[in-house]
Structure formats: C-alpha cells, structure tokens
Design a protein around this motif. Structure first.
Motif, PDB file in Angstrom:
ATOM      1  N   ASN A  81      12.908   9.961 -11.716  1.00 44.56           N
ATOM      2  CA  ASN A  81      12.194   8.800 -12.270  1.00 44.56           C
ATOM      3  C   ASN A  81      13.196   7.663 -12.490  1.00 44.56           C
ATOM      4  OD1 ASN A  81      13.484   9.459 -14.795  1.00 44.56           O
ATOM      5  ND2 ASN A  81      11.923  11.046 -15.002  1.00 44.56           N
ATOM      6  N   LEU A  82      12.697   6.527 -12.972  1.00 42.56           N
ATOM      7  CA  LEU A  82      13.585   5.375 -13.158  1.00 42.56           C
ATOM      8  C   LEU A  82      14.576   5.593 -14.296  1.00 42.56           C
ATOM      9  CD1 LEU A  82      10.688   3.939 -12.106  1.00 42.56           C
ATOM     10  CD2 LEU A  82      12.102   1.932 -12.397  1.00 42.56           C
ATOM     11  N   SER A  83      14.087   6.174 -15.386  1.00 43.75           N
ATOM     12  CA  SER A  83      14.961   6.343 -16.554  1.00 43.75           C
ATOM     13  C   SER A  83      16.193   7.146 -16.183  1.00 43.75           C
ATOM     14  CB  SER A  83      14.234   7.072 -17.688  1.00 43.75           C
ATOM     15  OG  SER A  83      12.946   6.580 -17.849  1.00 43.75           O
ATOM     16  N   PHE A 110       9.960  -1.975 -19.757  1.00 49.51           N
ATOM     17  CA  PHE A 110       9.315  -0.703 -20.083  1.00 49.51           C
ATOM     18  C   PHE A 110      10.171   0.031 -21.134  1.00 49.51           C
ATOM     19  CE2 PHE A 110       7.824   3.656 -19.207  1.00 49.51           C
ATOM     20  CZ  PHE A 110       6.473   3.424 -19.357  1.00 49.51           C
ATOM     21  N   SER A 112      10.954   2.951 -21.966  1.00 47.79           N
ATOM     22  CA  SER A 112      11.842   4.031 -21.520  1.00 47.79           C
ATOM     23  C   SER A 112      13.235   3.498 -21.149  1.00 47.79           C
ATOM     24  CB  SER A 112      11.190   4.706 -20.311  1.00 47.79           C
ATOM     25  OG  SER A 112      11.735   5.952 -20.063  1.00 47.79           O
ATOM     26  N   THR A 156      13.373  -6.566 -15.018  1.00 43.50           N
ATOM     27  CA  THR A 156      12.121  -5.887 -14.646  1.00 43.50           C
ATOM     28  C   THR A 156      11.381  -6.809 -13.678  1.00 43.50           C
ATOM     29  OG1 THR A 156      12.064  -4.919 -16.855  1.00 43.50           O
ATOM     30  CG2 THR A 156      10.031  -4.795 -15.573  1.00 43.50           C
ATOM     31  N   VAL A 158       8.349  -6.664 -12.260  1.00 40.66           N
ATOM     32  CA  VAL A 158       7.018  -6.986 -12.802  1.00 40.66           C
ATOM     33  C   VAL A 158       6.865  -6.242 -14.126  1.00 40.66           C
ATOM     34  CG1 VAL A 158       4.529  -6.772 -12.467  1.00 40.66           C
ATOM     35  CG2 VAL A 158       5.976  -7.327 -10.512  1.00 40.66           C
ATOM     36  N   SER A 160       5.104  -4.485 -17.179  1.00 45.43           N
ATOM     37  CA  SER A 160       3.871  -3.694 -17.142  1.00 45.43           C
ATOM     38  C   SER A 160       2.811  -4.169 -18.145  1.00 45.43           C
ATOM     39  CB  SER A 160       4.163  -2.209 -17.337  1.00 45.43           C
ATOM     40  OG  SER A 160       4.874  -1.998 -18.510  1.00 45.43           O
ATOM     41  N   ASP A 185      14.353  -3.086 -11.994  1.00 45.55           N
ATOM     42  CA  ASP A 185      13.291  -2.070 -12.114  1.00 45.55           C
ATOM     43  C   ASP A 185      12.128  -2.539 -11.230  1.00 45.55           C
ATOM     44  OD1 ASP A 185      10.826  -0.993 -12.973  1.00 45.55           O
ATOM     45  OD2 ASP A 185      11.446  -0.836 -15.060  1.00 45.55           O
ATOM     46  N   ALA A 187       9.381  -0.551 -10.570  1.00 44.30           N
ATOM     47  CA  ALA A 187       8.274   0.410 -10.750  1.00 44.30           C
ATOM     48  C   ALA A 187       6.913  -0.235 -10.471  1.00 44.30           C
ATOM     49  CB  ALA A 187       8.294   0.985 -12.159  1.00 44.30           C
ATOM     50  N   GLN A 188       6.731  -1.476 -10.964  1.00 42.09           N
ATOM     51  CA  GLN A 188       5.408  -2.110 -10.870  1.00 42.09           C
ATOM     52  C   GLN A 188       5.284  -3.056  -9.685  1.00 42.09           C
ATOM     53  OE1 GLN A 188       2.745  -1.381 -12.407  1.00 42.09           O
ATOM     54  NE2 GLN A 188       3.359  -0.350 -14.299  1.00 42.09           N
ATOM     55  N   LYS A 211       2.978   4.536  -8.452  1.00 39.16           N
ATOM     56  CA  LYS A 211       1.980   3.499  -8.734  1.00 39.16           C
ATOM     57  C   LYS A 211       1.409   2.944  -7.423  1.00 39.16           C
ATOM     58  CE  LYS A 211       4.536   2.856 -12.963  1.00 39.16           C
ATOM     59  NZ  LYS A 211       3.594   3.536 -13.853  1.00 39.16           N
TER      60      LYS A 211
HETATM   61  C1  LIG Z   1       8.041  -1.434 -15.412  1.00 39.64           C
HETATM   62  C2  LIG Z   1       8.142   0.052 -15.539  1.00 39.64           C
HETATM   63  N1  LIG Z   1       9.345   0.655 -15.490  1.00 39.64           N
HETATM   64  C3  LIG Z   1       9.479   1.986 -15.575  1.00 39.64           C
HETATM   65  C4  LIG Z   1       8.366   2.797 -15.713  1.00 39.64           C
HETATM   66  C5  LIG Z   1       8.478   4.283 -15.766  1.00 39.64           C
HETATM   67  O1  LIG Z   1       9.778   4.755 -15.905  1.00 39.64           O
HETATM   68  P1  LIG Z   1      10.066   6.284 -15.570  1.00 39.64           P
HETATM   69  O2  LIG Z   1       9.969   6.446 -14.083  1.00 39.64           O
HETATM   70  O3  LIG Z   1      11.396   6.543 -16.082  1.00 39.64           O
HETATM   71  O4  LIG Z   1       9.012   7.083 -16.260  1.00 39.64           O
HETATM   72  C6  LIG Z   1       7.091   2.221 -15.793  1.00 39.64           C
HETATM   73  C7  LIG Z   1       5.890   3.070 -15.974  1.00 39.64           C
HETATM   74  O5  LIG Z   1       4.797   2.641 -16.171  1.00 39.64           O
HETATM   75  C8  LIG Z   1       6.979   0.829 -15.699  1.00 39.64           C
HETATM   76  O6  LIG Z   1       5.787   0.237 -15.758  1.00 39.64           O
END
Ligand SMILES: Cc1ncc(COP(=O)(O)O)c(C=O)c1O
Length: 378
Positions: A81-83, A110, A112, A156, A158, A160, A185, A187-188, A211
C-alpha cells in the motif's frame, strides 16, 4: 461522450448505481481471468515451479504501470500500500540533520500518510503542514512553507476529501530548487487523470490500484527517480531486494540496481494478478476517454445540485470525484434517500463523495438528480 455500453461488459457491476470508485473500483472480467490463468493455474499445475510465471507476471505489472504512467518498468517496485511505500522511502534516505528534519504535507492529505511521518519521530523526522488554501493559491502556500527546515515534501495529487488537484510539477520544481526531497501520492489520480512520471521528475511516487484502476486491494507500488535510486538504502529488505535473490550467501547483500531494492522478502503475487487485469483494462479504454466521460457525467450532476449544495464546486480543479458540500439541514435527508435507493456513495461529514467511472451512465446520474430534487422539495 464515450459509448459506455461497449465498456459495461468488461466489468462486474453491482445492481444499483455505483459511485464509489474513489474507494474501490469495480472488478474487471480481465482481472478474474488473470487471477485464474496467471496465478492459480501455474500453482495448480506446477506447485513451486509456479515462481517462474509468477515473477513474469510481476514484470508485466511493472511494465503495465510504466506504460500507463510514462516511465520505465525498472523504476517501479510492488508494495502492499502507499503507507508502507512511504515508510520505506523515508527510511531509505540519508539521516536528516537536526535543523532540516521536517516532512511537509497538506492538512487534507490522507491521514495514513501523516501517521507515517509521526511514526518516524524516532528517526528524527517531524511533521509540518502547508497552510490550507483555495486550489488556485496552493502553489504560493507551498512556496511559503518550503523553508530550510524542510527535508522532504509529500504532495497529494488528488485530495480524497475535497477532490482538489495539486499542481504537482510546479511543487516538485520548487522542492528541487530548495534541496527538498519531493514525493507524490497518486492514490486518487492513477487511472483517472493523465500522469507522466518522467515529466514530473519527483524523487518518489506512491500509488495503489484499488480505486480508479479497478485492481483491488494489496497491489500498491513505489516509483523512484533513477537519478537518486542508487543512493537510496532501504532498511526494510529481504532476499527479493538483493541484486541476485538466489545468491544465498548470508554474508553478502547487494541492493538490487533497480527499484526492486524496495521489495523485501517473499512477495505476494495474487493481488498483482488481479491488478494487472485492472490496469490493462483501464489502459485499453484509455484514461483520456474515461476522464472525458467522467466530466460529462459530473457536469450533469453538478448542474442539478445547486439546490442542495452549500457552496459551488469548481470542476476545473478537481479529480474524478465530486466532493459535494451539502447544506447542513439537508444532509440527513439526502443520505436517507440515497441509501433507500441503494445508491453507492459515501460521506465525510456534510461532504458527499460521488465518483463517475466509465461504467457509470446518464441514467444513474439522473437517479442522483432526482434525489436532489426530492430533498429540496421537502
Ligand atoms: C489520497 C490517498 N492516499 C492514500 C490512501 C490509502 O493509503 P494506503 O494505501 O496506505 O492505505 C488513500 C485511500 O483512500 C487516499 O485517498
């Protein structure tokens, strides 16, 4: 507008309108067959010899990302995952000095990712926030916050909870000019906004496939810039981070020359088989095509939402999700109506989040518009 009928068939979709692609994209039929043919079948027929085809599959995953995100497969490494990618990247950097030890992040990032930075206090890192601002003022805020105490920045692409898009290229340039490591990041944004990692030229990028890429949970990734890759020294390693995983000499460890130095011990495979199907499906349809379709549907909903919205949303500064701020007195009623109709959406307090993917259509958007009309009549 894209003729979505030709694309519906490619996905497994719930019965009622699904606007939750910012959470989990729907599974493509290609993902199902990739899982069966490229993960389960080799295992069934050849047991441990499945590692050959399994590792080939990971190579294809990296190559598919490289095509989608305009880079080279060697700069990608699977992560859960990203974290975890962000943690590993921070731990691979040279030790920060006591004076320049802050990791700069937007307060809407996000959570996390903020947790990661705070957990790095023991490594001498501290979290710092950019001043929140209107989307058009973002660059100025980053510029003001990038002082000589900042060691690394996480942008980031986008956000969330607001949908706001950050001017990534420009922020990366600011960071480079101030000797700050820049990370992003996605993710979005991966799968809904066009991205060129080569043009961004950040130091590292973290993403996942769950996603808009419709690739399910567990198939995250890190991308590292070739200009700094050889200087990165991940702490969380294993035999798959080794230049030659099969050397098998406990006294000899050499970091892989590629981003695989971030891999670790025995990797998981199944999530990447699923994700590869998602990435291929999205790439075939085309991100530009999906975004065009998204904009048509989003405009349709946005133009009918005035009676319920507490303030206007500027479509020019957001990603694929409409984060609609709803008037306080209408929040419960609207969520009741949408739930009753089994419409898939979610809420962050008074903000309703609605994502429009290639598998959504005008009829589904009409259901939203009808709900808005019903709420404002009562
Ligand atoms: C902008 C963004 N970053 C990171 C994550 C998730 O991080 P990870 O993959 O560590 O759960 C999300 C999840 O909704 C997100 O919206």
């Amino acid at each position: 507008m894209a003729d979505t009928n030709q694309y519906y068939e490619r996905f497994n979709l719930p019965q009622s309108p699904y606007f939750l692609s910012h959470s989990v994209g729907c599974i493509s039929k290609l993902s199902e067959s990739m899982l069966a043919q490229n993960f389960l079948e080799p295992w069934k027929t050849s047991g441990g010899n499945a590692w050959g085809p399994w590792l080939e599959l990971i190579g294809e995953f990296d190559a598919a990302l490289a095509r989608l995100l305009d880079s080279d497969p060697d700069y990608f490494c699977p992560q859960q995952n990203l974290s975890s990618g962000f943690t590993k990247f921070l731990m691979s950097l040279p030790k920060p000095s006591a004076k320049r030890n802050k990791v700069l992040i937007h307060p809407d990032a996000f959570p996390s990712m903020g947790f990661v930075i705070n957990a790095m206090q023991k490594m001498g890192l501290e979290l710092a926030y950019v001043q929140p601002s209107a989307p058009t003022q973002q660059l100025q805020m980053w510029e003001e916050s990038l002082n000589d105490t900042i060691f690394c920045a996480l942008i980031t692409h986008v956000h969330s909870n607001t949908g706001h898009v950050s001017p990534v290229s420009e922020i990366v340039k600011l960071c480079a000019g101030k000797n700050v490591y820049s990370t992003v990041d996605i993710a979005q944004s991966a799968g809904i906004l066009p991205i060129s990692l080569s043009s961004w030229n950040a130091d590292a990028v973290f993403g996942s496939c769950v996603k808009w890429l419709c690739g399910g949970p567990g198939a995250g990734f890190i991308w590292t810039n070739p200009n700094i890759l050889q200087r990165l020294r991940p702490s969380d390693v294993g035999w798959f981070s080794h230049e030659d995983p099969f050397e098998m000499d406990i006294n000899s460890f050499e970091y892989a020359g590629t981003a695989k130095r971030f891999w670790g011990g025995t990797p998981s495979i199944a999530p990447y088989a699923i994700a590869l199907g998602g990435i291929r499906c999205i790439t075939e349809i085309g991100v530009e095509n999906i975004l065009d379709h998204n904009r048509v549907l989003m405009r349709r909903v946005l133009s009918n939402s005035e009676s319920v919205a507490s303030h206007a949303v500027d479509i020019n500064h957001i990603g694929g999700t409409l984060c609609l701020p709803v008037k306080e007195n209408l929040v419960n009623k609207l969520s009741e109506i949408l739930n009753k109709q089994k419409i898939f959406f979610d809420q962050r307090k008074h903000v309703f989040r609605l994502s429009f993917h290639i598998y959504n259509n005008e009829r589904e958007c009409q259901a939203l518009n009808d709900a808005f009309a019903q709420v404002s009549l009562n």
